[in-house]
Scaffold this motif. Structure first.
Motif, short mmCIF file in Angstrom:
data_model
loop_
_atom_site.label_atom_id
_atom_site.label_comp_id
_atom_site.label_asym_id
_atom_site.label_seq_id
_atom_site.Cartn_x
_atom_site.Cartn_y
_atom_site.Cartn_z
N VAL A 123 3.19 25.59 56.58
CA VAL A 123 2.69 26.86 57.14
C VAL A 123 2.20 26.68 58.58
N PRO A 144 6.23 35.55 56.68
CA PRO A 144 5.26 36.46 56.04
C PRO A 144 3.83 36.15 56.49
N ILE A 162 0.95 35.29 68.23
CA ILE A 162 0.68 36.62 67.67
C ILE A 162 1.88 37.54 67.85
N ASP A 163 3.05 36.91 68.09
CA ASP A 163 4.25 37.71 68.36
C ASP A 163 4.56 38.70 67.24
N ARG A 175 -0.64 28.97 66.82
CA ARG A 175 -0.92 30.28 66.21
C ARG A 175 -0.56 31.47 67.11
N GLU A 188 -0.34 37.69 49.82
CA GLU A 188 -1.63 37.10 49.43
C GLU A 188 -2.53 38.15 48.74
N ASN A 223 -11.53 35.66 53.72
CA ASN A 223 -10.28 36.19 54.26
C ASN A 223 -9.96 37.60 53.78
N VAL A 248 0.06 36.49 57.26
CA VAL A 248 -1.03 37.25 56.63
C VAL A 248 -1.64 38.22 57.65
N GLY A 249 -2.02 37.68 58.82
CA GLY A 249 -2.68 38.51 59.83
C GLY A 249 -1.77 39.62 60.33
C1 UD1 Z 1 -4.67 33.57 57.49
C2 UD1 Z 1 -5.98 33.02 57.00
C3 UD1 Z 1 -6.01 31.49 57.09
C4 UD1 Z 1 -4.80 30.90 56.35
C5 UD1 Z 1 -3.51 31.56 56.82
C6 UD1 Z 1 -2.28 31.13 56.01
C7 UD1 Z 1 -7.52 34.81 57.57
C8 UD1 Z 1 -8.65 35.30 58.40
N1 UD1 Z 1 -7.05 33.59 57.82
O1 UD1 Z 1 -4.55 33.20 58.86
O2 UD1 Z 1 -7.21 31.03 56.49
O3 UD1 Z 1 -4.73 29.53 56.61
O4 UD1 Z 1 -3.61 32.99 56.71
O5 UD1 Z 1 -2.48 31.38 54.67
O6 UD1 Z 1 -7.07 35.49 56.67
N2 UD1 Z 1 2.69 33.15 62.97
C9 UD1 Z 1 3.62 33.44 63.95
N3 UD1 Z 1 3.50 34.61 64.64
C10 UD1 Z 1 2.52 35.51 64.38
C11 UD1 Z 1 1.58 35.22 63.37
C12 UD1 Z 1 1.70 34.03 62.68
O7 UD1 Z 1 4.51 32.64 64.21
O8 UD1 Z 1 2.48 36.57 65.03
C13 UD1 Z 1 2.76 31.87 62.24
C14 UD1 Z 1 1.52 30.99 62.49
O9 UD1 Z 1 1.64 30.26 63.67
C15 UD1 Z 1 1.52 30.12 61.26
C16 UD1 Z 1 2.09 31.04 60.17
O10 UD1 Z 1 2.72 32.11 60.86
O11 UD1 Z 1 2.38 29.02 61.44
C17 UD1 Z 1 1.04 31.58 59.22
O12 UD1 Z 1 0.07 32.28 59.93
P1 UD1 Z 1 -0.65 33.58 59.36
O13 UD1 Z 1 -0.17 33.84 57.96
O14 UD1 Z 1 -0.52 34.65 60.36
O15 UD1 Z 1 -2.14 33.10 59.30
P2 UD1 Z 1 -3.43 33.90 59.76
O16 UD1 Z 1 -3.31 35.33 59.39
O17 UD1 Z 1 -3.74 33.56 61.17
#
Ligand code: UD1
Length: 418
Positions: free
Chosen positions: A329, A162, A124-125, A122, A189, A23, A164-165
């Motif tokens: 999460v 918060p 991406i908003d 998941r 993170e 990650n 991560v992506g």
């Molecule tokens: C990253 C990790 C994954 C880990 C996750 C949480 C990578 C490549 N992957 O995933 O292994 O399980 O962090 O620690 O680093 N969300 C929204 N809107 C958004 C983006 C996220 O509502 O635009 C929500 C998601 O649906 C989820 C939560 O936020 O419920 C956490 O997601 P996020 O932290 O974004 O996880 P990833 O970056 O996809």
């Protein structure tokens, strides 16, 4: 298709070296699109997901060379494409991480919308909210998503969660924006810090990574650098739980112990001994003959990582007493429960909570890895189940664990790939 056969194993013993973090490697590879000079990345894990990200970079016009084991050289001077094809996006969600860098570098980026996946919808908003705040126009149609901006201008962005992506993508989009960008309620993170350190080596001006408020002062351009990826805290945690579940004695090398505090704390609560060395880069885990049930609630860092939830559930399945695991999460991250139940675990789901009543022993059964960490949990359960556990769909495991079966076998586990 490959499968794992896992047999009941003796207590695991020995030393295992942890690879670079998946990650961290993925966003750092994506961020390599931002630099115009040579970039050398070290300690890059050899994983399917890393291979896909390298394919994405190549398809965008970057030159990617594997120099040696774990060392990749990238040159993105001549990137000539801004579209990531559906085929690559559908192979790996994290391909979406090239959007921020492309927007910054070329002013445009287009790809297909990432779909749902086994662990939830998941959305991406939050990524898009950030791009918009920086002045990009977002265009969504026919399953494609584009972001376009003649110039990006820094702004203050509050993340509702918060993510991560989203934190990574916005940080990468903002590094060359005019003026200052502040991301509030940013993810904290260790992988965010690693990405910021890498970007700063390329010439970016990022402060506050690792806190909930990240400040990015836009710079004109980014160059090259050499960077080593941080150790994978989830791989480390998986081997620590392996020591615990088999009542073994394992030294886990190449870790940063401050990154795995919740894992250490919960293993100690369960009755294991966890000994950190002076340099804080190794831990020794000594299991307990009768691990205790502990409650767990997954949270963004520094809370207990959702990526360790399934592995702990395997341990709790054979612990003494009842434990409650709450997943906050992701909304649908209990796919491993039905598989663990096939092996004799006693688990009930109630919304986002799993109630696990520890049983004396598990039984081998044919099971399916439904996602990466679910797959790891089944391997752990297989180590203490009577008979031979056959795990299918292990391509999920290969996405995120380097040489998993070799590392387990070195510690004395009965595991083989067929
Ligand atoms: C990253 C990790 C994954 C880990 C996750 C949480 C990578 C490549 N992957 O995933 O292994 O399980 O962090 O620690 O680093 N969300 C929204 N809107 C958004 C983006 C996220 O509502 O635009 C929500 C998601 O649906 C989820 C939560 O936020 O419920 C956490 O997601 P996020 O932290 O974004 O996880 P990833 O970056 O996809």
């Amino acid at each position: 298709m490959d499968k794992f056969l896992v047999e009941k194993s003796p207590p695991l013993r020995g030393t295992v070296r942890i690879s670079g973090a998946k990650n961290s490697a993925l966003p750092i590879l994506a961020a390599s699109l931002l630099g115009t000079e040579d970039i050398i990345l070290e300690d890059v894990p050899k994983l399917k997901d890393v291979e896909v990200m390298c394919e994405v970079l190549t398809c965008l016009g970057a030159k990617v060379e594997i120099l040696d084991k774990g060392i990749i050289k990238i040159n993105s001077k001549d990137i000539n494409n801004y579209e990531t094809p559906y085929e690559l996006m559908s192979k790996m969600r994290a391909s979406f991480l090239v959007m921020g860098p492309l927007l910054s570098r070329t002013g445009k980026t287009k790809t297909s919308m990432p779909g749902g996946c086994a662990i939830g919808t998941r959305p991406i908003d939050l990524h898009l909210k950030g791009f918009k705040a920086l002045g990009a126009k977002i265009d969504v149609n026919h399953g494609n998503i584009g972001a376009y901006a003649e110039r990006l201008i820094g702004d203050r962005i509050y993340l509702d969660f918060p993510s991560v992506g989203a934190t990574e993508n916005i940080m990468m989009a903002a590094v060359m924006a005019e003026g200052e960008t502040i991301i509030d309620n940013a993810a904290m993170e260790p992988e965010i810090v690693d990405l910021a350190n890498f970007l700063n080596k390329l010439g970016a001006d990022i402060k506050g990574a690792g806190t909930s408020s990240i400040r990015i002062k836009g710079v004109k351009e980014l160059g090259g650098a050499t960077h080593s990826v941080i150790p994978d805290r989830i791989e480390a945690g998986t081997f620590m739980v392996a020591a615990a579940i088999t009542n073994g004695d394992v030294v886990v090398e190449n870790v940063i112990t401050s990154h795995i505090k919740p894992i250490i704390a919960k293993l100690r609560e369960a009755g294991c001994q966890v000994i950190e060395n002076e340099n804080k880069d190794k831990v020794r885990v000594i299991g307990s003959a009768s691990p205790r049930a502990v409650d767990i609630k997954t949270l963004p860092y520094p809370g207990f990582p959702t990526d360790m939830q399934a592995q702990f559930m395997a341990l709790m399945s054979v612990a003494k007493g009842t434990s409650v695991i709450i997943e906050t999460v992701f909304e649908n991250r209990f796919m491993h429960v039905d598989e663990l139940k096939r092996m004799g675990a006693d688990i009930k789901i109630d919304g986002r909570s799993a109630i696990i009543q520890g049983v004396d022993s598990l039984m081998a059964a044919p099971v399916k890895a439904t996602d990466l960490r679910a797959g790891a949990a089944l391997v752990l359960a297989g180590l203490v189940s009577d008979g031979v556990t056959e795990i299918s769909d292990i391509y999920h495991i290969d996405r995120g664990y380097e040489n998993m079966e070799e590392k387990f076998a070195q510690l004395g586990a009965n595991i083989r790939r067929i």
